[in-house]
Enzyme design. Structure first.
Site, PDB file in Angstrom:
ATOM      1  N   ARG B 298       0.829  -1.216   0.000  1.00 58.55           N
ATOM      2  CA  ARG B 298       0.000   0.000   0.000  1.00 58.55           C
ATOM      3  C   ARG B 298       0.856   1.255   0.000  1.00 58.55           C
ATOM      4  NH1 ARG B 298      -5.328  -1.707   3.729  1.00 58.55           N
ATOM      5  NH2 ARG B 298      -6.215  -2.941   2.016  1.00 58.55           N
ATOM      6  N   TYR B 439      -6.080  -0.904  -6.904  1.00 59.14           N
ATOM      7  CA  TYR B 439      -5.471  -2.142  -6.374  1.00 59.14           C
ATOM      8  C   TYR B 439      -4.815  -1.922  -5.009  1.00 59.14           C
ATOM      9  CZ  TYR B 439      -1.105  -0.947  -9.120  1.00 59.14           C
ATOM     10  OH  TYR B 439       0.000  -0.380  -9.677  1.00 59.14           O
ATOM     11  N   GLU B 440      -4.592  -3.025  -4.315  1.00 57.48           N
ATOM     12  CA  GLU B 440      -4.204  -2.979  -2.880  1.00 57.48           C
ATOM     13  C   GLU B 440      -5.260  -2.271  -2.049  1.00 57.48           C
ATOM     14  OE1 GLU B 440      -1.917  -4.832  -1.992  1.00 57.48           O
ATOM     15  OE2 GLU B 440      -0.938  -5.153  -3.926  1.00 57.48           O
ATOM     16  N   GLY B 441      -6.512  -2.323  -2.483  1.00 54.38           N
ATOM     17  CA  GLY B 441      -7.609  -1.711  -1.733  1.00 54.38           C
ATOM     18  C   GLY B 441      -7.981  -0.360  -2.304  1.00 54.38           C
TER      19      GLY B 441
END
Lengths: 597, 597
Positions: B298, B439-441
């Site tokens: 992140r 992506y990655e949340g």
């Protein structure tokens, strides 16, 4: 893939309650726009948009328009759709009956055009450009030009283009270099290259009528030496049949971020023997005439912003209803729920929905004012309405299209990882929406037009009148304290105050320090858009509450009030910050020496 | 096409003056990070980014990664570039010396990683994912796993992946269905499909080490029944040589909006006989381990936002200096000028520049805190710094990447019509930047993490501590009245106040009405990003002024102060509006019944 469904209920509400369709229908020449007829037109257009144009949107993007041997082949299905489009009489909707048009008001045409744009942005550009060319010829063409071209353009049998830009004359039309040499027969030979010509070449129509800016040999330098010419792709014989191929060729098309099915042509005029052209109106008045087309086109591009918000909203909403992911927030171990239940997804959807409704309301209100400006029997009223239209066109163009981009970007985000996959369709809306902030003048150019020609030149008179109208609505809201309307009023009032302060500062500053004023031009355009959109949403909220109070149980009205409330708290809330960036933010913009960038 | 040039001067300023590189170099294990070494590393990395990675960015986008027969061919030049990348020792920069790493601090690695991302987002993802996998193995792998895999991953000879997502388990890892069946020899057989696997298949390395989330037969439901497995593409023999092909295949790659040169794989594990996997750490603790990788990832994705701002800024600035269009504003008949002279173009460039600098400053400060949290001798200080890192990771991720998208969009706009033409390169930055918000949340997931785990769970303690630090800086600014710093102070103070009010409201509301708090989660993340960025810009402005006062004539300092001033007036100015949207905007988000959307 979900198809576009026209938001007929909201369109009808805005037309009737906000844009005053009834009063428009009382204008001379608009008598046919009865509620029944308008409803029938909208419903038929909605069907065409959903069934014919929307299904071609994604395959058209993937296949794209293809260039070969100076010709362009449109994606599969576009030719058939265009034939159905002309068979249905759609190009003629708002055109003069004298040339075969149906003479419907511009405000009705705006609603219909929004549908084409939502369903298939690329397709919609062909009739958009043709309509602009028709408007210029109707207003400035000779009888012979009108007789030769108009009827077939109104029917859609031939399409039209606008040829302004050259490689070194993008936004700066003073730099146009294309030459027009007068011939003995009264025609001209045109020599030069034009770029970014939307639908400059395609296979949808048998002829393409180019409107081209060029300079005659005796023309003065700068924008006062530009003339406008009609340059047909095929010469037209006296009997109306097609003659020789003219020396106007598409030498390439652009490889673009989006609107792949809309061919963006590089046009070479006169590479062989000179392209035959016919002067429109008088020499050296081309820019003036082109502005006729540009204002119509700028409004039309503004509608693309509305359409992008609506289309992206629909796709995101449908996905959010279907996609099941995680439990309801605060519920441990409960069932998985559709993501529309998650507060942040709701926030994104409300952002999208409220922006679509606000930009639509403002655009239709401006279109109705344009009808009034053209047709009202009272000259003072015509003038008043025209001033409002002139002020608002750059806002409809700039604010709606910037909204379209940010809303389409949120649409991608609602889909999560799927949004980044092209097949989902959300990314295409973003790619397509981006052009609308650029062509027909970037947002920066709209904003300079707004604060210069539309505000400073008249000392902010029309803006002040608009602000007075807003304050009158505030007085109406004052009578409706309690709940959503009170919250809306509070935000709206703060928005008006911010707008008034920033507007006053800009008008005062413009004459003293134009660089300082220009530093705040785009923030002011956004501020005016946000507050004017809030004005229409507040009007809508008041009307909806009155309907509810009168016993109308249509849930549309409750939804409208909540959407207006969201807009107030999440969009109008930005007004004060924007105003302070304008009035106090000049140094940050202008202080850095160029070599330190 | 202009190549990326690393902004070394600003990077060095941020590292030394804001992130406290000297203090980081005093931490145990960081002694090698002397100013001279760090400068040499940055300069070497800058050269590699400009000369090797940047020239491959556009052709890589156009060619894309290509899938055929369960294999992926990378675009031309990527294989050679990757070999030079590993030859240069770049993958090992921040890795443990025990496994062949160079052990440089994370803050230095952050600056270097920013360069890879600016120069070639697609390329940079391969080492990013590998680094995450290395981190998870170092912290949780058995000695045997470490001995088998780490050295070759640190050298870059093998790459790593993270396999979380499944078709019905996107952001909801509780829904993971991939199975892991224990075998007699202690290994497992893995069966299941994973999607969105970045660099899940490619031809840059001879082996790919997949880290895969799966459930063992006895695992409990939900997130507490997920285990983490190492699944190599090729089995590894005892002597370290490669053995049989494992049953882990890429069955397709996605057709995406951007990062075309980064293969996004659909992975099938165990379609034939079962994919051999090895348990990492203990059973059912996979999510915990995966979070180790995710936090690093992140932060790394947040750097992509910084990098996108910087890259888009550079291209737009270069174009604005070259492109001549129109006369200087207010000058009639003067010469045509480069568009960088036009106030609105300056406003756009200052927006881009100030956002790149603010996001960079915040990210590096967080990276330095991470170094301190890992290595400081005092446990209380480690804990304090870790709390700051935990609070800020979702902000660095969410705010920087959302900034990357909006700044790249402005970059397209600076180019006008040319921006919409793919060959110009501005559009690629926008297409590539968009993935970083997902992506990655997604940003929504970052925001929920922020207000829930990072704030409500500890009653806002770390946020309050950060606000106290900000107020201490305000006191420093108070001593420097006059000019830009006074304006910065005024905006910064209003920003802190807004942050404090909204933060307090969120923490209080979260326990009572989590839906209401969640409605404001993303606006709060943006607010914290804006104010924390303003904090770093204010620090930078103060330091720059002190340098100038001490007689330093480097124009970098004057530029820094003006950029901080711009940021204050045009970005910090949004803080109050955002805070009020959070505290008063709940009803608009949550009131509309679902069927009325």
């Amino acid at each position: 893939m979900s198809e576009y469904i026209a938001p007929l209920r909201d369109m009808q509400f805005v037309l009737q309650e906000l844009a005053g369709l009834e009063r428009v229908a009382e204008l001379p020449g608009c008598e046919e726009a009865t509620p029944d007829l308008v409803d029938a037109v909208l419903e038929e257009a909605a069907r065409f948009a959903t069934e014919i144009l929307s299904p071609l949107n994604w395959p058209g993007d993937q296949e794209g328009a293809r260039w070969h041997d100076k010709m362009v082949t449109m994606p599969a299905g576009f030719k058939e759709a265009y034939r159905m489009f002309t068979d249905g009489g759609w190009p003629a909707l708002a055109c003069e009956p004298e040339w075969g048009g149906q003479g419907l008001p511009k405000v009705v045409a705006a609603a219909v055009a929004e549908m084409w744009k939502s369903a298939n942005h690329s397709f919609s550009l062909c009739p958009l450009l043709t309509a602009g060319a028709i408007e210029a010829l109707v207003l400035t063409g000779s009888d012979q030009l009108k007789a030769t071209y108009l009827e077939k353009m109104v029917s859609g049998q031939w399409s039209g283009t606008m040829n302004l830009t050259e490689p070194s004359a993008g936004s700066d039309l003073a730099a146009v270099r294309t030459r027009a040499e007068p011939q003995a027969d009264g025609s001209y030979l045109i020599f030069g290259q034009k770029i970014f010509i939307t639908y400059g070449e395609h296979d949808l129509t048998e002829n393409i009528i180019h409107l081209v800016l060029a300079r005659t040999p005796t023309a003065p330098e700068g924008v006062k030496g530009i003339s406008l010419f009609v340059v047909p792709k095929f010469m037209v014989n006296d009997d109306g049949s097609l003659g020789d191929r003219n020396d106007a060729y598409c030498v390439s098309i652009e490889h673009k971020l989006g609107i792949h099915a809309s061919p963006t042509a590089i046009m070479a005029f006169g590479d062989h023997r000179g392209a035959v052209g016919y002067l429109v109106g008088e020499e050296n008045r081309g820019l003036e005439y082109m502005f006729i087309m540009m204002n119509a086109a700028r409004f039309g591009v503004g509608l693309e912003g509305v359409a992008a918000c609506e289309r992206a909203y629909q796709r995101a909403r449908d996905y959010a209803r279907e996609r099941v992911q995680c439990t309801d927030i605060g519920v441990r171990g409960g069932p998985k729920v559709a993501i529309i239940k998650h507060p942040d997804v709701r926030r994104m959807l409300m952002t999208m929905r409220s922006r679509a409704e606000a930009t639509r309301a403002l655009a239709y209100v401006v279109a109705a004012a344009h009808d009034t400006a053209l047709r009202h029997p009272d000259v003072a009223e015509r003038k008043r309405q025209q001033a409002f239209v002139d002020l608002m066109i750059p806002v409809v163009k700039g604010w709606s299209t910037e909204s379209g981009v940010s809303i389409a970007s949120i649409g991608v985000q609602v889909h999560g990882g799927m949004g980044y996959v092209e097949e989902t369709g959300a990314a295409q809306h973003l790619r397509d929406a981006q052009i609308s902030t650029i062509y027909e003048g970037t947002t920066g150019i709209q904003a300079n037009d707004l604060i210069g020609r539309k505000m400073a030149r008249e000392n902010g008179a029309t803006l002040k009148a608009v602000i007075e109208e807003m304050r009158a609505l505030d007085a109406d809201l004052a009578g409706r304290e309690g709940g959503h309307l009170a919250a809306i009023r509070s935000r709206f009032r703060a928005g008006i105050d911010a707008l008034a302060v920033a507007g006053e500062w800009l008008v005062t500053t413009y004459g003293v320090d134009v660089r300082a004023a220009s530093a705040g031009a785009v923030p002011f355009l956004m501020l005016l858009g946000i507050v004017a959109g809030g004005w229409q949403m507040a009007r809508a909220g008041l009307i909806a509450q009155a309907k509810i109070d009168a016993g109308d149980s249509d849930p549309f009205y409750a939804a409208k009030i909540i959407t207006a409330r969201f807009y107030a708290d999440h969009v109008l809330s930005q007004a004060a910050g924007l105003a302070s960036s304008i009035t106090e933010g000049v140094e940050g913009v202008n202080a850095l020496p160029e070599d330190l960038f």
